[in-house]
Design a protein around this motif. Structure first.
Motif, PDB file in Angstrom:
ATOM      1  N   VAL A 133       0.867  -1.174   0.000  1.00 57.84           N
ATOM      2  CA  VAL A 133       0.000   0.000   0.000  1.00 57.84           C
ATOM      3  C   VAL A 133       0.905   1.225   0.000  1.00 57.84           C
ATOM      4  O   VAL A 133       1.685   1.426   0.931  1.00 57.84           O
ATOM      5  CB  VAL A 133      -0.936   0.021   1.232  1.00 57.84           C
ATOM      6  CG1 VAL A 133      -1.769   1.287   1.260  1.00 57.84           C
ATOM      7  CG2 VAL A 133      -1.822  -1.216   1.243  1.00 57.84           C
ATOM      8  N   ARG A 134       0.798   2.015  -1.060  1.00 61.42           N
ATOM      9  CA  ARG A 134       1.616   3.222  -1.206  1.00 61.42           C
ATOM     10  C   ARG A 134       0.735   4.448  -1.083  1.00 61.42           C
ATOM     11  O   ARG A 134      -0.230   4.615  -1.806  1.00 61.42           O
ATOM     12  CB  ARG A 134       2.306   3.243  -2.567  1.00 61.42           C
ATOM     13  CG  ARG A 134       3.361   2.200  -2.707  1.00 61.42           C
ATOM     14  CD  ARG A 134       4.224   2.452  -3.921  1.00 61.42           C
ATOM     15  NE  ARG A 134       5.305   1.499  -3.934  1.00 61.42           N
ATOM     16  CZ  ARG A 134       5.612   0.737  -4.974  1.00 61.42           C
ATOM     17  NH1 ARG A 134       4.927   0.838  -6.086  1.00 61.42           N
ATOM     18  NH2 ARG A 134       6.614  -0.109  -4.898  1.00 61.42           N
ATOM     19  N   ALA A 135       1.113   5.307  -0.170  1.00 59.93           N
ATOM     20  CA  ALA A 135       0.387   6.562   0.025  1.00 59.93           C
ATOM     21  C   ALA A 135       0.983   7.630  -0.888  1.00 59.93           C
ATOM     22  O   ALA A 135       2.182   7.669  -1.102  1.00 59.93           O
ATOM     23  CB  ALA A 135       0.490   7.015   1.469  1.00 59.93           C
ATOM     24  N   PHE A 136       0.152   8.498  -1.407  1.00 60.32           N
ATOM     25  CA  PHE A 136       0.627   9.599  -2.234  1.00 60.32           C
ATOM     26  C   PHE A 136       0.596  10.921  -1.484  1.00 60.32           C
ATOM     27  O   PHE A 136       0.847  11.961  -2.052  1.00 60.32           O
ATOM     28  CB  PHE A 136      -0.229   9.736  -3.498  1.00 60.32           C
ATOM     29  CG  PHE A 136      -0.068   8.588  -4.450  1.00 60.32           C
ATOM     30  CD1 PHE A 136       1.179   8.109  -4.789  1.00 60.32           C
ATOM     31  CD2 PHE A 136      -1.172   7.978  -5.009  1.00 60.32           C
ATOM     32  CE1 PHE A 136       1.334   7.053  -5.673  1.00 60.32           C
ATOM     33  CE2 PHE A 136      -1.026   6.925  -5.894  1.00 60.32           C
ATOM     34  CZ  PHE A 136       0.218   6.465  -6.223  1.00 60.32           C
ATOM     35  N   ASP A 137       0.269  10.868  -0.186  1.00 57.16           N
ATOM     36  CA  ASP A 137       0.134  12.113   0.571  1.00 57.16           C
ATOM     37  C   ASP A 137       1.447  12.584   1.189  1.00 57.16           C
ATOM     38  O   ASP A 137       1.510  13.652   1.781  1.00 57.16           O
ATOM     39  CB  ASP A 137      -0.934  11.970   1.661  1.00 57.16           C
ATOM     40  CG  ASP A 137      -0.633  10.856   2.649  1.00 57.16           C
ATOM     41  OD1 ASP A 137       0.482  10.285   2.598  1.00 57.16           O
ATOM     42  OD2 ASP A 137      -1.504  10.564   3.475  1.00 57.16           O
ATOM     43  N   SER A 141       4.167   5.710   6.168  1.00 56.54           N
ATOM     44  CA  SER A 141       5.007   4.683   5.572  1.00 56.54           C
ATOM     45  C   SER A 141       4.236   3.898   4.537  1.00 56.54           C
ATOM     46  O   SER A 141       3.024   3.747   4.637  1.00 56.54           O
ATOM     47  CB  SER A 141       5.471   3.707   6.655  1.00 56.54           C
ATOM     48  OG  SER A 141       6.194   4.370   7.647  1.00 56.54           O
ATOM     49  N   ASP A 142       4.979   3.389   3.562  1.00 55.22           N
ATOM     50  CA  ASP A 142       4.402   2.388   2.675  1.00 55.22           C
ATOM     51  C   ASP A 142       4.353   1.102   3.482  1.00 55.22           C
ATOM     52  O   ASP A 142       5.244   0.826   4.286  1.00 55.22           O
ATOM     53  CB  ASP A 142       5.277   2.192   1.446  1.00 55.22           C
ATOM     54  CG  ASP A 142       5.341   3.435   0.553  1.00 55.22           C
ATOM     55  OD1 ASP A 142       4.479   4.308   0.706  1.00 55.22           O
ATOM     56  OD2 ASP A 142       6.242   3.506  -0.292  1.00 55.22           O
ATOM     57  N   CYS A 164       8.097   6.232   3.445  1.00 54.15           N
ATOM     58  CA  CYS A 164       7.884   7.009   2.219  1.00 54.15           C
ATOM     59  C   CYS A 164       8.712   6.505   1.040  1.00 54.15           C
ATOM     60  O   CYS A 164       9.271   7.292   0.271  1.00 54.15           O
ATOM     61  CB  CYS A 164       8.132   8.484   2.477  1.00 54.15           C
ATOM     62  SG  CYS A 164       6.970   9.159   3.659  1.00 54.15           S
ATOM     63  N   GLY A 165       8.824   5.200   0.902  1.00 62.41           N
ATOM     64  CA  GLY A 165       9.475   4.619  -0.261  1.00 62.41           C
ATOM     65  C   GLY A 165      10.988   4.653  -0.254  1.00 62.41           C
ATOM     66  O   GLY A 165      11.616   4.400  -1.269  1.00 62.41           O
ATOM     67  N   ARG A 170      11.271  -2.759   6.925  1.00 62.62           N
ATOM     68  CA  ARG A 170      11.459  -3.163   8.311  1.00 62.62           C
ATOM     69  C   ARG A 170      10.192  -3.892   8.796  1.00 62.62           C
ATOM     70  O   ARG A 170       9.089  -3.383   8.615  1.00 62.62           O
ATOM     71  CB  ARG A 170      11.711  -1.938   9.192  1.00 62.62           C
ATOM     72  CG  ARG A 170      13.022  -1.235   8.877  1.00 62.62           C
ATOM     73  CD  ARG A 170      13.146   0.094   9.613  1.00 62.62           C
ATOM     74  NE  ARG A 170      11.983   0.956   9.601  1.00 62.62           N
ATOM     75  CZ  ARG A 170      11.602   1.725   8.562  1.00 62.62           C
ATOM     76  NH1 ARG A 170      12.266   1.724   7.452  1.00 62.62           N
ATOM     77  NH2 ARG A 170      10.547   2.491   8.654  1.00 62.62           N
ATOM     78  N   THR A 171      10.396  -5.040   9.421  1.00 61.22           N
ATOM     79  CA  THR A 171       9.269  -5.808   9.933  1.00 61.22           C
ATOM     80  C   THR A 171       8.563  -5.015  11.019  1.00 61.22           C
ATOM     81  O   THR A 171       9.190  -4.457  11.908  1.00 61.22           O
ATOM     82  CB  THR A 171       9.743  -7.168  10.491  1.00 61.22           C
ATOM     83  OG1 THR A 171      10.391  -7.882   9.436  1.00 61.22           O
ATOM     84  CG2 THR A 171       8.588  -7.977  11.033  1.00 61.22           C
ATOM     85  N   ASN A 172       7.252  -4.980  10.944  1.00 63.88           N
ATOM     86  CA  ASN A 172       6.433  -4.307  11.951  1.00 63.88           C
ATOM     87  C   ASN A 172       5.928  -5.379  12.915  1.00 63.88           C
ATOM     88  O   ASN A 172       5.081  -6.180  12.565  1.00 63.88           O
ATOM     89  CB  ASN A 172       5.270  -3.580  11.274  1.00 63.88           C
ATOM     90  CG  ASN A 172       4.408  -2.818  12.246  1.00 63.88           C
ATOM     91  OD1 ASN A 172       4.437  -3.050  13.450  1.00 63.88           O
ATOM     92  ND2 ASN A 172       3.610  -1.909  11.739  1.00 63.88           N
ATOM     93  N   PHE A 173       6.461  -5.378  14.134  1.00 63.01           N
ATOM     94  CA  PHE A 173       6.062  -6.356  15.144  1.00 63.01           C
ATOM     95  C   PHE A 173       4.872  -5.877  15.968  1.00 63.01           C
ATOM     96  O   PHE A 173       4.443  -6.547  16.886  1.00 63.01           O
ATOM     97  CB  PHE A 173       7.229  -6.667  16.086  1.00 63.01           C
ATOM     98  CG  PHE A 173       8.363  -7.384  15.410  1.00 63.01           C
ATOM     99  CD1 PHE A 173       8.268  -8.732  15.136  1.00 63.01           C
ATOM    100  CD2 PHE A 173       9.507  -6.711  15.044  1.00 63.01           C
ATOM    101  CE1 PHE A 173       9.298  -9.417  14.508  1.00 63.01           C
ATOM    102  CE2 PHE A 173      10.554  -7.376  14.424  1.00 63.01           C
ATOM    103  CZ  PHE A 173      10.442  -8.727  14.159  1.00 63.01           C
ATOM    104  N   TYR A 174       4.362  -4.679  15.663  1.00 63.51           N
ATOM    105  CA  TYR A 174       3.283  -4.083  16.465  1.00 63.51           C
ATOM    106  C   TYR A 174       1.971  -3.995  15.719  1.00 63.51           C
ATOM    107  O   TYR A 174       1.051  -3.344  16.163  1.00 63.51           O
ATOM    108  CB  TYR A 174       3.715  -2.694  16.957  1.00 63.51           C
ATOM    109  CG  TYR A 174       4.933  -2.769  17.827  1.00 63.51           C
ATOM    110  CD1 TYR A 174       4.817  -3.118  19.161  1.00 63.51           C
ATOM    111  CD2 TYR A 174       6.196  -2.546  17.313  1.00 63.51           C
ATOM    112  CE1 TYR A 174       5.937  -3.226  19.967  1.00 63.51           C
ATOM    113  CE2 TYR A 174       7.320  -2.648  18.110  1.00 63.51           C
ATOM    114  CZ  TYR A 174       7.183  -2.984  19.443  1.00 63.51           C
ATOM    115  OH  TYR A 174       8.279  -3.096  20.234  1.00 63.51           O
ATOM    116  N   PHE A 175       1.870  -4.648  14.574  1.00 63.72           N
ATOM    117  CA  PHE A 175       0.632  -4.603  13.781  1.00 63.72           C
ATOM    118  C   PHE A 175      -0.350  -5.572  14.337  1.00 63.72           C
ATOM    119  O   PHE A 175      -0.065  -6.690  14.672  1.00 63.72           O
ATOM    120  CB  PHE A 175       0.951  -4.929  12.304  1.00 63.72           C
ATOM    121  CG  PHE A 175      -0.245  -4.785  11.421  1.00 63.72           C
ATOM    122  CD1 PHE A 175      -0.663  -3.544  11.030  1.00 63.72           C
ATOM    123  CD2 PHE A 175      -0.943  -5.887  10.986  1.00 63.72           C
ATOM    124  CE1 PHE A 175      -1.766  -3.397  10.207  1.00 63.72           C
ATOM    125  CE2 PHE A 175      -2.045  -5.752  10.170  1.00 63.72           C
ATOM    126  CZ  PHE A 175      -2.456  -4.502   9.762  1.00 63.72           C
TER     127      PHE A 175
END
Length: 175
Positions: A133-137, A141-142, A164-165, A170-175
């Motif tokens: 998922v890429r944000a354009f705003d 983070s992507d 931001c690309g 980096r692995t997100n361990f808090y999702f």
């Protein structure tokens, strides 16, 4: 690379995906987007509650003193977040997760899905799909989601972030 439109202003890009796996994008991506939009709405709701609570604490909004009910609000938010997210995660992800709900932000983590965003789908084997998922705003983070089939449905197995690309995932361990 093939580009499709999802509901709203989200563009779905099929990247490095053989023809035989392309139909799975329509099975995997929309439920993930709806889940992320649900997490965004939940975060926005609790962020507003948290801001109201901070304004009502002893000493006002700029006080360093916590509101007496702040722990209860965080516990309620964490429970609601887990109730929405956990059924969509693999056991492996849940076992590795350190916690969830580390913040209530404004904008929320997946607010980009309410505006213009790009979702990249890659699938090279029947055992794993990758959705970015890429944000354009320009904020946040992507996010990269690895999904695997488990118990007859596609579940999130790993989440990684890339500011931001730029830089490594980096692995997100808090999702």
């Amino acid at each position: 690379m093939i580009t499709l439109k999802l509901p709203g202003t989200i563009t779905l890009v099929l990247e490095d995906t053989p023809e035989k796996f392309r139909p799975l994008a329509e099975e995997i991506v929309p439920p993930l987007i709806e889940l992320l939009r649900g997490l965004c709405a939940l975060e926005e709701k609790f962020c507003a509650r948290g801001q109201k609570q901070r304004a009502e604490r002893p000493g006002g909004i700029y006080s360093t003193q916590a509101h007496p009910n702040s722990k209860a609000l965080w516990d309620y938010y964490r429970d609601a977040y887990r109730a929405l997210l956990d059924p969509r995660c693999t056991e492996k992800l849940l076992a590795r997760r350190r916690d969830c709900c580390q913040s209530m932000g404004d904008p929320a983590d997946f607010a980009c899905l309410k505006g213009a965003a790009e979702v990249v789908f890659t699938m090279k084997s029947k055992s794993k799909a990758v959705v970015i998922v890429r944000a354009f705003d320009g904020f946040g983070s992507d996010c990269r989601f690895e999904l695997k089939p488990e118990a007859g449905e596609w579940k999130i197995d790993q989440v990684s972030q890339n500011t931001c690309g730029s830089g490594p995932w980096r692995t997100n361990f808090y999702f």
